[in-house]
Design an enzyme around this catalytic site. Sequence first.
Site: not given
Lengths: 332, 756, 215
Positions: B302-303, B531, B572, B716, B719-720
């Site tokens: 999705g990003f 993820t 998430g 923390k 994903g980004e």
Amino acid sequence: MKTFTFERAATPDQAVDAFTAHERARYLGGGTNLVDLMKLGVESPEHLIDVSGLPLDEVERTPEGGWRVGAAVRNSDLAAHPGVRHDHPVLSQALLAGASGQLRNVATTGGNLLQRTRCPYFQDTSTPCNKREPGTGCSARGGAHRDMAVLGHSPHCVATHPSDMAVALAALDAQVEVLGPEGRRTVPAADFHRLPGDTPQQDTVLRPGELVLAVSVPPPHEGARSAYRKARDRASYAFALASVAAVLAVREGTVTHAALAFGGLAHRPWRARAAEEVLVGSAANAHTFARAADAELGAARPLGDNEFKVPLARSLAVNLLTTLADRSEQGA
Amino acid sequence: MAVHDTPDNSRTTDTGSAMSADSVAGTSSTGAAESATTGNATGKSATTGNTTRKSTTTGSTVMASTTGSDSGADGSLGAPVSRREGAAKTAGEARYAAEYTPEGCVYAWPVPATVPRGRVTSMDASDALALPGALAVLTHENAPRLTEPDDGILYVLQNDRVPHRGWYVALAVAETQETARAVAEAVRISYEEEPHDVRLMTDHPEMYHPEKANGGVPGDRERGDFDREFAAAPHRVDATYTLTPLHNHPMEPHAATAFWRDGHLTAYDSSQGATTVREALATLFAMGEEQITVVSEHVGGGFGSKGTPRPQVVLAAMAARHVERPVKLVLPRRELPAVVGHRAPTIQRMRLGARADGVLTAVGHDVVTYTSTVKEFVEQAASPSRVMYGSDASRTGHRVVALDVPTPSWMRAPGEAPGMYALESAMDELAVELDLDPVELRLRNDTQTEPDTGRPFSSRHLADCLREGARRFGWYERDPRPRMRREGDLLTGTGVASSAYPVLVAPSTASVEALSDGTFHVRVNATDIGTGARTVLAQVAADTLGAPLASVRIDIGDSDLPRAPLAGGSSGTASWGWAVHKACSELLASGGTKATADTTEDVQGQQDYARHAFGAHFAEVQADTVTGEVRVSRLLSVFAAGRILNARTARSQFIGGMVMGLGMALTEHSVIDPATGGFVERDLASYHVPACADVPDIDAHWIEEDDPHLNPVGGKGIGEIGIVGTAAAIANALYHATGVRHRDLPLTPDRVGVLS
Amino acid sequence: MDDHHTRPATSSTVTLHVNGTPHTQTTDHRTTVLDLLREHLGLTGTKKGCDHGQCGACTVLVEGRRANSCLLFAVAHDGAHVTTVEGLGEGERRHPLQDAFVERDAFQCGYCTPGQLCSAVGVLAEAAAGHPSHVTPPPGAGEPRPEGAPVPLTRAEIRERMSGNICRCGAYPHIVEAIEEMGDVAGGMDGGARNTDGARGVPGNPSGVPEEATR
């Protein structure tokens, strides 16, 4: 995509007859470009003639000692052919620099020659494009034209030809054998593709219904070395920003044979005759190679955002010629 | 490892009503989803506030990266457990949204507007509907009426307006996919075209200062007297960096399969959060949420582009209602850039002032970007400059103009990714100006309080990341002078950049049941977009319950499960994991067989800290002097992102972000044609996502942080952060390689040029 | 589906041998092998990422060779033998590459994965058959490998050969590791396809070519 009828041709003659018998017919080879264009609505044939199964899938020795490559030979097979790799590394390298492994497995020699520009406006049926719809105008000239032509373009079209293989064939003095309703003929590969002029809808000199049967490559020149080099936005799986195919023979410091063609610069593979004139008989050194490149690229008319292509093509040519000259002299 | 985490279809455990959009960290016009995803800690936020408490000492340990191949028999948190759905995904058994074909299913195909702005004046579907197999053509004249939502991009086929090229104006429905496409192509549409404006210019007369940027961050911030400090600084950098629009392009195109049965709407949707999609559908169709089921069991990436509900699910539901058949809709790849959001282009002016010792006195970060006329979305690119380094004075802000462009939205690390590129490029320029090692420059400006707010960081190990990365990379072996390494036609250089990403968390619910056979069943509407959420949440449950991992069954990806926030903002795992942890803890405490948890109050009750993950990237690039082609030869990063819950999937996430950062630096380019108003690079042949050959071996390491101010699972979010700063490290390495500074991405041969 | 047979046929009866099982049905000429697999045969393991040959998610093996199934009209492949991700293994036994992908975490969202796997199986066969790539050193000049001999799958070779499969999650480093692990047994791979009759596979190379090439 509109519906279409379909048949599989058993012989080239049958294929040509079928073409003549139908309105809006198209030959289907590997389909890697035609199917793509049909999905885009750029091509909307009413009848497809599958020619991928024709007995044109051999790479054979010619009596002169060259190679005759059937139109249905897949790009990956041609690239891997030991004889072709031995005699004409430029051809194998050009093929392997294009597309992806799975596309090369499917794409044919004939289809590669006949693939159409990747100009984004050509591919978008909602924008004007003289190549797709003559008379509507060229969106690319005043639009996003970083990837467009710097040589030989016209007010009507600034598209480039996307093939790598065709650039090598142009440099190799290959001949394209075609069969049409009026019979067989042979066209030099370097003249097979056209400049856009005021009829950009015609990519090639093929007449309606003509089918590519084979491409013949003459035997290599004595002592010549050949190679292909391509610059692109990512390391693989991208069309050329600019590319160069070169064949060079050097004896005792002097160029005895030279053939040079550029890709990504024009509506067709750009055989660099002016450069070759400078090269043959001159000392094989960087100065000569730069002079040769300039002799050809002096005719470039960049559009603005594609000015980079001129120094890029020059650099590619000088670099590749230098490499080949070294190898030729060393007999490597 | 068990594979099938198939959600069952009962609707008995939905504990949904406890959460409202307001209860989520951050505020924004699009409700919970947006704020949870991209809220920055400087925003009006439930997770942060203003205190002057001193930073609590927190531990950190450098972890050797695990490259081991154990299959994760040890299911405890942190173990490199294999993905639960791994066998299914590699066997082709995992089903995505377009891979459900209910009995009687028919196909839809969208019709995008072919003018850049105007209105539809006539719609003639007679030829289209005459095609054998055609079922319907939905237009604004006959489509089901919707209730106008906050997010205007979902208000499709409701009026004749064309706000931008590519906006959907009709939807064809037919018995087969092939026919649906032909029907769509045969619809004849007339438009009244209006003048359009798609050019982003810093001096655009309609440029304005937004009150808030994405995530609820303040549009403008000023601390101290920036103009005075900058003017007085003995060393200054004043440079402008630009980024083109960028596209998410997840490999699975946005798709939905929808059907109505007895007034109940079921939609398989390619989304980052089925609870969020259900809320949107409930609003649009004026239904109760209990009348809607949204399934997003497996999602092909999705990003950010699937973080907010997208038109495909609305269109599929409308069509299914209209033709009274199940409808499947897959958006064509070429149409995605116009309708699923994109990273807005930015023009960023950086001004840094520093003393001779490198200590910053002034930090200025001015962002110019665009939004659409459909809704305001402001890429909060100035955010990193409010977090990273201390200074005496700072002015950071955004200016935006609403153009006739497709609506920009989230793309992996919105704000942080482009903003950190500018900041960390400017830091590199400052290091050159000061003749100071760029790692040292960053160390000298490290701070233990968030510069913009004065709040203490809950933990900050940026310096450790820089030092550890420099050691592992062999940073100090380099000759700091540019253009000193040449081998043949290749110039080699190295670069560094810092990274950071805010810690976000949103309220979630979850349930757990102890079954009579000794196993446990966890239910939470989390989404696994790649993820490893399914796996990590099972680990959280097993860890909390003290039970073997194999005894935990987990269902996610179905809105009938306990409601949960979307997979976005790297929030998430923290959000869902907190709820799973709480439910499992309560199960143990109660001694019963069932427990349900809601973390709304826990999330709102967090203490005031500035919470961010940090990292440092080290890149080596090679520039081909013959062509100007730039390729990355080494990329190594070290992160400090709290507790790493699964070493295997975490590494993949870090690397994945770094690869996307590599694309941002070197290959990804998009432009809107001023004449047509549309994106030029709309397919994957022209929009260059990095290919395998572009990506070298990549090292991702981390520092294990023990931060007591986070959440019970201690993570923390990861994903980004991998994408944040990567492009700067690469661009800085190119400067080091060539001695030429490029400030416009991507670094393609047309920009870099022949170097010999 | 087609009730307009008074006109020349726009659909045909097509047989596709998928993972060893023949499937015969009336097929719209516009239907690609990809859509036939996904929408008509229920084999949704093969993915549609771009539908234009630009991403590789739809890669399958046709007669043992990898191909983008989105660009193949099914009608033009009547009688073809197709291997999809569902058929990579032998019955219940998974292909070792499938396990290597799980072990190496060579995917995240999993959407490109079936195409990566089929492509990788094709790569192993192509390399074993001596097919060169863009990065394969030419024979001679210190390169001992004779033309046509198996090409060692170095990481550079794998990266180049796998570049027709885009992974937006950026799993490439792990994909390369997983394939590299298989490289040792590449010679024993048959392309993963259980093609029997009519299978062409990767053609061998014509003999009689000088071993030491000069260029």
